[in-house]
Design an enzyme around this catalytic site. Structure first.
Site, PDB file in Angstrom:
ATOM      1  N   PRO A  77       0.793  -1.233  -0.090  1.00 32.94           N
ATOM      2  CA  PRO A  77      -0.045   0.152   0.107  1.00 32.94           C
ATOM      3  C   PRO A  77       0.874   1.141  -0.039  1.00 32.94           C
ATOM      4  O   PRO A  77       0.473   2.199  -0.509  1.00 32.94           O
ATOM      5  CB  PRO A  77      -0.871  -0.100   1.376  1.00 32.94           C
ATOM      6  CG  PRO A  77      -0.836  -1.628   1.533  1.00 32.94           C
ATOM      7  CD  PRO A  77       0.449  -2.279   1.082  1.00 32.94           C
ATOM      8  N   ARG A 196       8.297  -7.414 -18.341  1.00 39.69           N
ATOM      9  CA  ARG A 196       7.988  -6.159 -19.001  1.00 39.69           C
ATOM     10  C   ARG A 196       7.820  -6.199 -20.635  1.00 39.69           C
ATOM     11  O   ARG A 196       7.034  -5.228 -21.322  1.00 39.69           O
ATOM     12  CB  ARG A 196       8.924  -5.036 -18.781  1.00 39.69           C
ATOM     13  CG  ARG A 196       8.814  -4.549 -17.232  1.00 39.69           C
ATOM     14  CD  ARG A 196       9.951  -3.707 -16.760  1.00 39.69           C
ATOM     15  NE  ARG A 196       9.807  -3.234 -15.596  1.00 39.69           N
ATOM     16  CZ  ARG A 196      10.579  -2.731 -14.716  1.00 39.69           C
ATOM     17  NH1 ARG A 196      11.848  -2.657 -15.091  1.00 39.69           N
ATOM     18  NH2 ARG A 196      10.219  -2.394 -13.532  1.00 39.69           N
ATOM     19  N   GLU A 311       4.013  -3.357 -13.510  1.00 36.07           N
ATOM     20  CA  GLU A 311       5.440  -3.794 -13.648  1.00 36.07           C
ATOM     21  C   GLU A 311       6.363  -2.685 -14.148  1.00 36.07           C
ATOM     22  O   GLU A 311       7.115  -3.065 -14.925  1.00 36.07           O
ATOM     23  CB  GLU A 311       5.051  -4.938 -14.940  1.00 36.07           C
ATOM     24  CG  GLU A 311       4.535  -6.054 -14.267  1.00 36.07           C
ATOM     25  CD  GLU A 311       4.199  -7.370 -15.189  1.00 36.07           C
ATOM     26  OE1 GLU A 311       5.026  -7.547 -15.602  1.00 36.07           O
ATOM     27  OE2 GLU A 311       2.946  -7.401 -15.358  1.00 36.07           O
ATOM     28  N   THR A 313       6.181   1.598 -13.756  1.00 32.57           N
ATOM     29  CA  THR A 313       5.578   2.883 -14.375  1.00 32.57           C
ATOM     30  C   THR A 313       6.168   3.267 -15.573  1.00 32.57           C
ATOM     31  O   THR A 313       7.685   3.040 -15.394  1.00 32.57           O
ATOM     32  CB  THR A 313       5.067   4.106 -13.465  1.00 32.57           C
ATOM     33  OG1 THR A 313       6.498   4.513 -13.069  1.00 32.57           O
ATOM     34  CG2 THR A 313       4.218   3.465 -12.343  1.00 32.57           C
ATOM     35  N   SER A 314       5.512   4.069 -16.408  1.00 30.48           N
ATOM     36  CA  SER A 314       6.632   4.549 -17.519  1.00 30.48           C
ATOM     37  C   SER A 314       7.678   5.503 -16.900  1.00 30.48           C
ATOM     38  O   SER A 314       8.888   5.594 -17.505  1.00 30.48           O
ATOM     39  CB  SER A 314       5.843   5.513 -18.409  1.00 30.48           C
ATOM     40  OG  SER A 314       4.682   4.582 -19.058  1.00 30.48           O
TER      41      SER A 314
END
Ligand SMILES: Cc1cc2nc3c(=O)[nH]c(=O)nc-3n(C[C@H](O)[C@H](O)[C@H](O)COP(=O)(O)OP(=O)(O)OC[C@H]3O[C@@H](n4cnc5c(N)ncnc54)[C@H](O)[C@@H]3O)c2cc1C
Lengths: 331, 347
Positions: A77, A196, A311, A313-314
């Site tokens: 979280p 990815r 998996e 973030t950009s």
């Protein structure tokens, strides 16, 4: 459907190209359903690369027959990008460990037979070395102390199961530790450097699916007449980017499948394909008029967004690319 | 952007209503539609009759104030804002403008008071499907993408006779939700009964003109989406930590917010300027709403993907608004023709 995907040979991990293309093609048509089938073996590479024979026998083999479902429980979280910041702990006790912690957004969380859990087995020596002292263990969902709660109301990928998973005093036997204690961060990053490329394939499939729908829409609307050039350009630009993303994805995949992964290239593929999927999604949804607001186009529009998040973030992909480049040039 | 006192007052009224009564019902609105009690409150506050003149129980708002209202509502619930927009821009304004006073008066009063709802069935922005026809007060045919298909009063564009008809509810053949604005049902409706004709001739052109004016309202709702997206992203960036730093400390995240904020203020100034071109305003505001909502989900990471956080709906609502009353292409064509002449953007 999942079992059929396996028994028909579509999902055959001995031929990763098949899985990659299945991923792309599933996502072209229905990402949510396609993902639920393929994600049933999510995390398998961890055992393939770092597991013991006994672990592979017990956990991997049934997954490959479509009889068991696995899940990867890394995100918490308090953070997903900062993998080394994981707060879950595995404390050593005679014969194994006791696991405590909370995991968030876990795909297959309530349906998986077991999770690959990342947790801290020893405190870091210093803040800079946080990535040490983490370990991966196989934890079965039905063990005492494990509670999975389904998270509802996702933007897209609604056919997939996503859950919050709590571990309270869960006894993990020694033999369920994957590889060596303290190397979990490395295992997970190695896994992400493979997984990815499948996300890149998801994004390519989604973008292609949207362009398929857009060209069908144009034929319905214009028949055999050519559509106005604005529409021709939207399609031409979209398909060019999709093709570029696909080539990048296949190139990254081909290196991975030859056991010479290039993490920079894999991150480029994931970041770029996700960018293309979302750009195409926004362009197509705004160009299809009312027809785009219902049915498959709007579904793909909603599904596309996740590829920029899960998996890695950009933003995280770009950090990986930079780090790899500077490492390579030796600076 | 400087708002006049009465506009500021209106914004405060709408915002307080949203905070105290709408925010808590947000998810329910999305799942079940706008609940009756909330509609009654919106009527009491004068929102359902925003464009109706005071003598018919309305608020008599001008275009700017109406935009202020829609933006404030949309920031909290674009579904609710769209409901208000349907009542005003798609029912009250057309019936006042194109109807006979004795036709308009009782219905406007009814709709402004929230006793019943009105809607508009039109196919201005798509190839007409099943054509509607009107023969000696009998309306026949089907219309699709009708908002609030179960509304009591339907204005129906009949292209064949170039008139607007006023009908009771038709048979709802199909009811569905779109990608966004989920609190507002849309549907395919079959008409096959008595209807009145509005006296105004050349209804297609007249309605086109009205829809063009209404574009400013769409722009305002898009601004509400963008404003919410930017504010939420800014707040989250200040609260959330990654790698032991606040998200706001990372340049990319800070720049996303800064850029979107700058664009929001620029588009907002245009929308509330002296005489904005409604179509240009709509185009700019919707492009911004789509970009800003995508950005805001991104800043929120995994949380942004879940409905209880209230960000993903911005992304869906931006998409729905983008195409519901003429898409991007239609807007660009109309803008281009005004600048370049009638043959522009033909090929
Ligand atoms: C549907 C769904 C399924 C998922 N499935 C799984 C799963 O099976 N297993 C699992 O472990 N996780 C899963 N995830 C979690 C997912 O991987 C994370 O959401 C993701 O890694 C981002 O983490 P976060 O949500 O905590 O965002 P945060 O890490 O809090 O990031 C918030 C924002 O800050 C940006 N940011 C963070 N650090 C930096 C930095 N240094 N520089 C610039 N920007 C930064 C991020 O890019 C993002 O935009 C899933 C998520 C979703 C939504």
């Amino acid at each position: 459907m999942r079992r059929r995907a396996f028994s028909s040979g579509l999902l055959d991990m001995s031929d990763p190209w098949k899985v990659l293309i299945a991923m792309e093609e599933f996502c072209r048509v229905d990402p949510g359903l396609g993902l639920s089938a393929i994600a049933s073996m999510f995390g398998s590479e961890i055992l393939m690369l770092f597991g013991s024979d006994a672990q592979r026998e017990r956990y991997l083999a049934p997954v490959m027959r479509g009889e068991m479902i696995s899940a990867v429980a890394v995100t918490e979280p308090t953070g997903g990008s900062d993998v080394a910041g994981a707060r879950s702990t595995m404390e050593r006790v005679p014969g194994g460990y006791v696991l405590n912690g909370e995991k968030m957004f876990i795909t297959n969380g309530t349906v998986a037979d077991f999770y690959y859990v990342l947790a801290r087995t020893s405190p870091p020596d210093s803040p800079e070395k946080r990535h040490r002292g983490l370990s991966v263990a196989i934890v079965e969902r039905r063990w005492p102390g494990v509670t999975a709660t389904k998270l509802r109301g996702k933007l897209g990928m609604r056919a997939t199961d996503t859950a919050e998973v709590r571990f309270e005093g869960v006894r993990v036997p020694e033999e369920n530790l994957v590889g060596e204690e303290g190397k979990g961060f490395y295992y997970i990053m190695t896994f992400f450097n493979i997984s990815r490329v499948y996300v890149a394939a998801q994004a390519v499939g989604i973008a292609q699916g949207l362009l398929d729908l857009y060209s069908e829409y144009l034929s319905r609307r214009y028949g055999s007449r050519p559509p106005p050039e604005g529409a021709q350009f939207l399609l031409a630009e979209g398909i060019t980017k999709v093709e570029a993303a696909r080539l990048l994805t296949y190139r990254a995949a081909s290196l991975i499948f030859q056991f010479r992964p290039d993490p920079a290239l894999t991150s480029m593929a994931k970041y770029y394909a996700a960018e293309v999927a979302n750009e195409v999604a926004q362009g197509v949804i705004a160009a299809m008029g009312e027809e785009g607001l219902r049915g498959r186009a709007e579904k793909l529009y909603r599904d596309a967004k996740i590829t920029e998040i899960w998996e890695g973030t950009s933003e995280i992909e770009k950090l990986v690319i930079y780090r790899q480049l500077t490492r390579r040039s030796g600076s | 952007m400087t708002l006049r006192d009465e506009e500021l007052l209106l914004r405060r009224l709408a915002t307080e209503f949203c905070e105290s009564e709408v925010e808590g019902a947000r998810l329910r609105i999305e799942r079940e539609g706008v609940p009756g009690p909330l509609l009654r409150r919106a009527a009491e506050l004068g929102f359902l009759g925003a464009l109706a003149p005071p003598e018919l129980g309305g608020s008599g708002l001008d275009a700017r104030s109406y935009s202020v209202l829609l933006q404030a509502l949309s920031k909290c619930s674009t579904s609710l804002a769209y409901y208000v927009f349907v009542q005003n821009s798609l029912f009250i304004a057309p019936i006042i403008r194109l109807g006979a006073p004795e036709q308009a008066r009782p219905l406007v009063e009814e709709v402004a008071s929230g006793r019943s709802a009105g809607t508009l069935a039109q196919d201005l922005f798509r190839e007409p499907g099943n054509p509607l026809s009107m023969q000696s007060s009998r309306l026949e045919g089907e219309a699709d993408f009708v908002p609030l298909p179960r509304a009591a009063h339907h204005l129906v564009l009949v292209r064949a006779s170039d008139r607007l008809a006023l009908s009771g509810p038709g048979e709802v053949l199909e009811e569905y939700r779109l990608v966004g604005l989920r609190g507002v049902a849309f549907g395919r409706v079959r008409y096959g009964g008595d209807a009145d004709v509005l006296p105004a001739p050349r209804a297609v052109d007249a309605l086109r003109g009205l829809m063009e004016e209404a574009s400013l309202g769409v722009a305002a709702m898009a601004l509400g989406i963008a404003e919410r997206a930017v504010e939420a992203a800014a707040q989250y960036a200040k609260d959330r930590e990654a790698f032991n730093s606040k998200l706001a400390e990372f340049q990319p995240i800070a720049f996303y917010v800064a850029e979107a904020h700058a664009q929001l203020r620029a588009v907002e100034s245009y929308v509330y300027s002296e005489s904005p071109d409604p179509v240009a305003a709509k185009l700019l505001a919707l492009d911004l709403a789509r970009r800003a909502s995508r950005m805001s989900i991104q800043v929120h990471g995994g949380y942004g993907y879940f409905e209880d956080v209230g960000i993903e709906r911005l992304y869906r609502d931006a998409a729905a608004l983008s195409s519901i009353l003429g898409g991007r292409e239609a807007d660009l064509v109309s803008l281009a023709r005004r600048i370049l002449g009638d043959s522009a953007a033909r090929i």
